[in-house]
Design an enzyme around this catalytic site. Sequence first.
Site, short mmCIF file in Angstrom:
data_model
loop_
_atom_site.label_atom_id
_atom_site.label_comp_id
_atom_site.label_asym_id
_atom_site.label_seq_id
_atom_site.Cartn_x
_atom_site.Cartn_y
_atom_site.Cartn_z
N HIS A 60 0.97 -1.24 -0.03
CA HIS A 60 0.01 0.11 -0.04
C HIS A 60 0.85 0.88 0.16
O HIS A 60 1.94 1.46 0.68
CB HIS A 60 -1.10 0.15 1.26
CG HIS A 60 -0.31 -0.01 2.58
ND1 HIS A 60 -0.03 -1.33 3.02
CD2 HIS A 60 -0.09 0.76 3.63
CE1 HIS A 60 0.84 -1.28 4.39
NE2 HIS A 60 0.57 0.15 4.53
N HIS A 83 0.84 5.26 0.92
CA HIS A 83 0.34 6.21 1.85
C HIS A 83 0.15 7.60 0.99
O HIS A 83 1.37 8.18 0.65
CB HIS A 83 0.96 6.53 3.06
CG HIS A 83 1.02 5.48 4.13
ND1 HIS A 83 0.29 5.30 5.25
CD2 HIS A 83 1.75 4.21 4.20
CE1 HIS A 83 0.63 4.12 5.87
NE2 HIS A 83 1.31 3.56 5.09
P1 AMP Z 1 2.13 0.33 7.57
O1 AMP Z 1 1.91 -1.19 7.16
O2 AMP Z 1 3.25 0.64 8.40
O3 AMP Z 1 2.22 1.05 6.07
O4 AMP Z 1 0.92 0.78 8.12
C1 AMP Z 1 -0.55 0.50 7.96
C2 AMP Z 1 -1.44 1.48 7.91
O5 AMP Z 1 -2.85 1.03 7.75
C3 AMP Z 1 -1.63 2.33 9.19
O6 AMP Z 1 -1.16 3.59 8.90
C4 AMP Z 1 -2.92 1.92 9.84
O7 AMP Z 1 -3.30 3.14 10.42
C5 AMP Z 1 -3.75 1.58 8.74
N1 AMP Z 1 -4.58 0.52 8.90
C6 AMP Z 1 -4.90 -0.36 9.72
N2 AMP Z 1 -5.96 -0.79 9.74
C7 AMP Z 1 -6.77 -0.29 8.86
C8 AMP Z 1 -8.21 -0.19 8.57
N3 AMP Z 1 -9.03 -1.18 9.02
N4 AMP Z 1 -8.61 0.58 7.63
C9 AMP Z 1 -7.95 1.64 7.31
N5 AMP Z 1 -6.42 1.91 7.66
C10 AMP Z 1 -6.19 1.02 8.39
#
Ligand code: AMP
Length: 137
Positions: free
Chosen positions: A100, A102
Amino acid sequence: MTSDCLFCKITAREIPAQVVYEDGDTLAFLDINPINPGHTLVIPKEHSKDIFDIDEKNWAAVMRTSRIVAHALEKALKTDGINLGMNNRAGAGQMIFHAHVHVMPRTVGDPHRPWPGRPYAEGEFVAMGEKLRAALK
Ligand code: AMP
Ligand code: ZN
């Protein structure tokens, strides 16, 4: 679809999300813990773990959607700027192992300076250039 993957479940609409954009290959939805309101995640619908795992077609689709979302954030929020970010593997802080990007709206004066840079030591700048050029041959 990977059955224990949170973002695959969001893609399959098994878990609710604030989906803001969708096309054949990608989905964009609001991050539940935003650095600033509007912080959006762009994912490939087809599961891949990270930048090392995603194929070229899905990566191109994620980049295309990230640009579309950046324009939408600018239009909707009159944001001062946008950061794109991606955490790849646990060593880089990745917590959800479905690739993903950001897309993060920024405001002048907000505390989210992305990273502190520090200069190379004597000789290491050129050596690093050589090392990476060799890896890219
Ligand atoms: P990272 O894997 O470190 O890039 O971060 C994962 C991101 O996913 C974090 O910023 C979380 O806030 C976000 N996140 C986790 N669960 C959910 C969800 N159910 N819906 C939307 N965002 C999420
Ligand atoms: Zn997944």
